[in-house]
Design a protein around this motif. Structure first.
Motif, PDB file in Angstrom:
ATOM      1  N   ARG A  19       8.562 -24.637  -8.933  1.00 34.99           N
ATOM      2  CA  ARG A  19       7.478 -23.683  -8.677  1.00 34.99           C
ATOM      3  C   ARG A  19       7.554 -23.126  -7.260  1.00 34.99           C
ATOM      4  NH1 ARG A  19       3.315 -26.844 -12.320  1.00 34.99           N
ATOM      5  NH2 ARG A  19       3.662 -25.637 -14.214  1.00 34.99           N
ATOM      6  N   ASP A  20       7.893 -23.989  -6.300  1.00 34.94           N
ATOM      7  CA  ASP A  20       8.074 -23.509  -4.928  1.00 34.94           C
ATOM      8  C   ASP A  20       9.185 -22.465  -4.866  1.00 34.94           C
ATOM      9  OD1 ASP A  20       6.087 -25.194  -4.014  1.00 34.94           O
ATOM     10  OD2 ASP A  20       7.464 -26.673  -3.150  1.00 34.94           O
ATOM     11  N   GLU A  21      10.293 -22.744  -5.529  1.00 35.63           N
ATOM     12  CA  GLU A  21      11.417 -21.795  -5.562  1.00 35.63           C
ATOM     13  C   GLU A  21      10.995 -20.495  -6.249  1.00 35.63           C
ATOM     14  OE1 GLU A  21      14.401 -21.937  -4.059  1.00 35.63           O
ATOM     15  OE2 GLU A  21      13.720 -23.821  -3.180  1.00 35.63           O
ATOM     16  N   ALA A  22      10.201 -20.601  -7.299  1.00 39.76           N
ATOM     17  CA  ALA A  22       9.725 -19.410  -8.004  1.00 39.76           C
ATOM     18  C   ALA A  22       8.880 -18.539  -7.082  1.00 39.76           C
ATOM     19  CB  ALA A  22       8.923 -19.815  -9.243  1.00 39.76           C
ATOM     20  N   GLU A  23       8.019 -19.177  -6.285  1.00 37.15           N
ATOM     21  CA  GLU A  23       7.200 -18.416  -5.332  1.00 37.15           C
ATOM     22  C   GLU A  23       8.068 -17.729  -4.288  1.00 37.15           C
ATOM     23  OE1 GLU A  23       3.457 -20.021  -3.819  1.00 37.15           O
ATOM     24  OE2 GLU A  23       3.837 -21.743  -5.122  1.00 37.15           O
ATOM     25  N   ASP A  24       9.058 -18.450  -3.783  1.00 35.34           N
ATOM     26  CA  ASP A  24       9.958 -17.857  -2.799  1.00 35.34           C
ATOM     27  C   ASP A  24      10.714 -16.676  -3.394  1.00 35.34           C
ATOM     28  OD1 ASP A  24       9.180 -19.675  -0.872  1.00 35.34           O
ATOM     29  OD2 ASP A  24      10.901 -21.012  -1.189  1.00 35.34           O
ATOM     30  N   LEU A  25      11.212 -16.836  -4.588  1.00 38.16           N
ATOM     31  CA  LEU A  25      11.973 -15.781  -5.257  1.00 38.16           C
ATOM     32  C   LEU A  25      11.097 -14.568  -5.545  1.00 38.16           C
ATOM     33  CD1 LEU A  25      14.709 -14.995  -6.447  1.00 38.16           C
ATOM     34  CD2 LEU A  25      14.018 -16.118  -8.571  1.00 38.16           C
ATOM     35  N   ALA A  26       9.866 -14.823  -5.979  1.00 33.89           N
ATOM     36  CA  ALA A  26       8.960 -13.719  -6.313  1.00 33.89           C
ATOM     37  C   ALA A  26       8.660 -12.854  -5.093  1.00 33.89           C
ATOM     38  CB  ALA A  26       7.668 -14.266  -6.919  1.00 33.89           C
ATOM     39  N   GLN A  27       8.725 -13.445  -3.896  1.00 34.65           N
ATOM     40  CA  GLN A  27       8.505 -12.664  -2.673  1.00 34.65           C
ATOM     41  C   GLN A  27       9.564 -11.568  -2.530  1.00 34.65           C
ATOM     42  OE1 GLN A  27       6.021 -12.899  -0.300  1.00 34.65           O
ATOM     43  NE2 GLN A  27       5.048 -14.264  -1.772  1.00 34.65           N
ATOM     44  N   ASP A  28      10.784 -11.876  -2.980  1.00 35.06           N
ATOM     45  CA  ASP A  28      11.884 -10.912  -2.878  1.00 35.06           C
ATOM     46  C   ASP A  28      11.925  -9.941  -4.056  1.00 35.06           C
ATOM     47  OD1 ASP A  28      12.715 -12.115  -0.511  1.00 35.06           O
ATOM     48  OD2 ASP A  28      14.056 -13.496  -1.559  1.00 35.06           O
ATOM     49  N   LEU A  29      11.314 -10.314  -5.162  1.00 31.14           N
ATOM     50  CA  LEU A  29      11.327  -9.481  -6.367  1.00 31.14           C
ATOM     51  C   LEU A  29       9.977  -8.794  -6.498  1.00 31.14           C
ATOM     52  CD1 LEU A  29      12.939 -12.062  -8.812  1.00 31.14           C
ATOM     53  CD2 LEU A  29      14.084 -10.151  -7.667  1.00 31.14           C
ATOM     54  N   LYS A  30       9.831  -7.714  -5.831  1.00 29.84           N
ATOM     55  CA  LYS A  30       8.555  -6.999  -5.809  1.00 29.84           C
ATOM     56  C   LYS A  30       8.079  -6.696  -7.233  1.00 29.84           C
ATOM     57  CE  LYS A  30       8.670  -6.071  -1.254  1.00 29.84           C
ATOM     58  NZ  LYS A  30       8.983  -7.312  -0.653  1.00 29.84           N
ATOM     59  N   GLY A  31       6.856  -7.132  -7.542  1.00 27.80           N
ATOM     60  CA  GLY A  31       6.262  -6.842  -8.837  1.00 27.80           C
ATOM     61  C   GLY A  31       6.543  -7.867  -9.927  1.00 27.80           C
ATOM     62  N   ILE A  32       7.403  -8.838  -9.673  1.00 22.98           N
ATOM     63  CA  ILE A  32       7.691  -9.876 -10.664  1.00 22.98           C
ATOM     64  C   ILE A  32       6.885 -11.116 -10.269  1.00 22.98           C
ATOM     65  CG2 ILE A  32       9.453 -11.338 -11.727  1.00 22.98           C
ATOM     66  CD1 ILE A  32      10.027  -8.444 -12.293  1.00 22.98           C
ATOM     67  N   PRO A  33       5.962 -11.563 -11.120  1.00 19.01           N
ATOM     68  CA  PRO A  33       5.184 -12.751 -10.786  1.00 19.01           C
ATOM     69  C   PRO A  33       6.073 -14.002 -10.782  1.00 19.01           C
ATOM     70  CG  PRO A  33       4.267 -11.625 -12.712  1.00 19.01           C
ATOM     71  CD  PRO A  33       5.543 -10.947 -12.366  1.00 19.01           C
ATOM     72  N   ALA A  34       5.701 -14.982  -9.977  1.00 14.20           N
ATOM     73  CA  ALA A  34       6.488 -16.211  -9.846  1.00 14.20           C
ATOM     74  C   ALA A  34       6.726 -16.892 -11.190  1.00 14.20           C
ATOM     75  CB  ALA A  34       5.795 -17.168  -8.884  1.00 14.20           C
ATOM     76  N   GLN A  35       5.715 -16.890 -12.057  1.00 11.73           N
ATOM     77  CA  GLN A  35       5.863 -17.580 -13.346  1.00 11.73           C
ATOM     78  C   GLN A  35       6.869 -16.897 -14.270  1.00 11.73           C
ATOM     79  OE1 GLN A  35       2.959 -16.242 -12.313  1.00 11.73           O
ATOM     80  NE2 GLN A  35       2.054 -14.995 -13.924  1.00 11.73           N
ATOM     81  N   GLU A  36       7.225 -15.655 -13.987  1.00 12.49           N
ATOM     82  CA  GLU A  36       8.182 -14.940 -14.833  1.00 12.49           C
ATOM     83  C   GLU A  36       9.611 -15.025 -14.316  1.00 12.49           C
ATOM     84  OE1 GLU A  36       6.869 -10.970 -15.732  1.00 12.49           O
ATOM     85  OE2 GLU A  36       4.927 -11.675 -16.452  1.00 12.49           O
ATOM     86  N   THR A  37       9.822 -15.719 -13.213  1.00  7.70           N
ATOM     87  CA  THR A  37      11.183 -15.943 -12.729  1.00  7.70           C
ATOM     88  C   THR A  37      11.796 -17.083 -13.530  1.00  7.70           C
ATOM     89  OG1 THR A  37      10.551 -17.569 -11.056  1.00  7.70           O
ATOM     90  CG2 THR A  37      10.546 -15.237 -10.382  1.00  7.70           C
ATOM     91  N   VAL A  38      13.118 -17.224 -13.462  1.00  9.98           N
ATOM     92  CA  VAL A  38      13.785 -18.317 -14.172  1.00  9.98           C
ATOM     93  C   VAL A  38      13.252 -19.666 -13.697  1.00  9.98           C
ATOM     94  CG1 VAL A  38      15.997 -19.470 -14.534  1.00  9.98           C
ATOM     95  CG2 VAL A  38      15.873 -16.991 -14.670  1.00  9.98           C
ATOM     96  N   CYS A  39      13.047 -19.795 -12.388  1.00  9.42           N
ATOM     97  CA  CYS A  39      12.524 -21.059 -11.852  1.00  9.42           C
ATOM     98  C   CYS A  39      11.111 -21.335 -12.367  1.00  9.42           C
ATOM     99  CB  CYS A  39      12.519 -21.035 -10.333  1.00  9.42           C
ATOM    100  SG  CYS A  39      14.156 -21.015  -9.596  1.00  9.42           S
ATOM    101  N   GLY A  40      10.290 -20.311 -12.433  1.00  6.12           N
ATOM    102  CA  GLY A  40       8.924 -20.472 -12.930  1.00  6.12           C
ATOM    103  C   GLY A  40       8.890 -20.871 -14.389  1.00  6.12           C
ATOM    104  N   GLU A  41       9.713 -20.202 -15.199  1.00  2.62           N
ATOM    105  CA  GLU A  41       9.766 -20.552 -16.618  1.00  2.62           C
ATOM    106  C   GLU A  41      10.340 -21.947 -16.819  1.00  2.62           C
ATOM    107  OE1 GLU A  41      10.930 -17.707 -19.641  1.00  2.62           O
ATOM    108  OE2 GLU A  41      10.960 -16.148 -18.107  1.00  2.62           O
ATOM    109  N   ALA A  42      11.358 -22.300 -16.028  1.00  2.00           N
ATOM    110  CA  ALA A  42      11.959 -23.632 -16.129  1.00  2.00           C
ATOM    111  C   ALA A  42      10.942 -24.710 -15.757  1.00  2.00           C
ATOM    112  CB  ALA A  42      13.193 -23.725 -15.238  1.00  2.00           C
TER     113      ALA A  42
END
Length: 96
Positions: A19-42
């Protein structure tokens, strides 16, 4: 249940890190919520699998149904990162 190997992290620790990685990644992916990243789904899938295995280990009446429900990944994605984490911010400052 045998004790966990000292070099292994618990499911809860893995979920938290994902979840921490998902939040970090979402910062770089403008408009993509953290829960929709691969890390968030995983993180959510791992949490659901862990809960299912715990139910089965505790003697679930229908372990096949519990496993099938977890494997279906039918639950909606849960939001990530609503609560501030001051310690994490100190240890992993975000790029601005």
């Amino acid at each position: 249940m045998p004790p966990r190997h000292p070099d292994r992290r618990s499911v809860d620790e893995l979920v938290e890190e994902l979840r921490d990685e998902a939040e970090d990644l979402a910062q770089d992916l403008k408009g993509i919520p953290a829960q929709e990243t691969v890390c968030g789904e995983a993180a959510q899938a791992l949490e659901e699998y862990g809960a299912a295995l715990s139910q089965i280990a505790a003697g679930a009446d229908d372990p096949k149904a519990v496993a099938a429900e977890a494997l279906a990944l039918a639950k909606p994605l849960l939001p990530i990162g609503d609560a501030p984490d001051t310690l994490r911010d100190l240890l992993k400052p975000r790029r601005t």
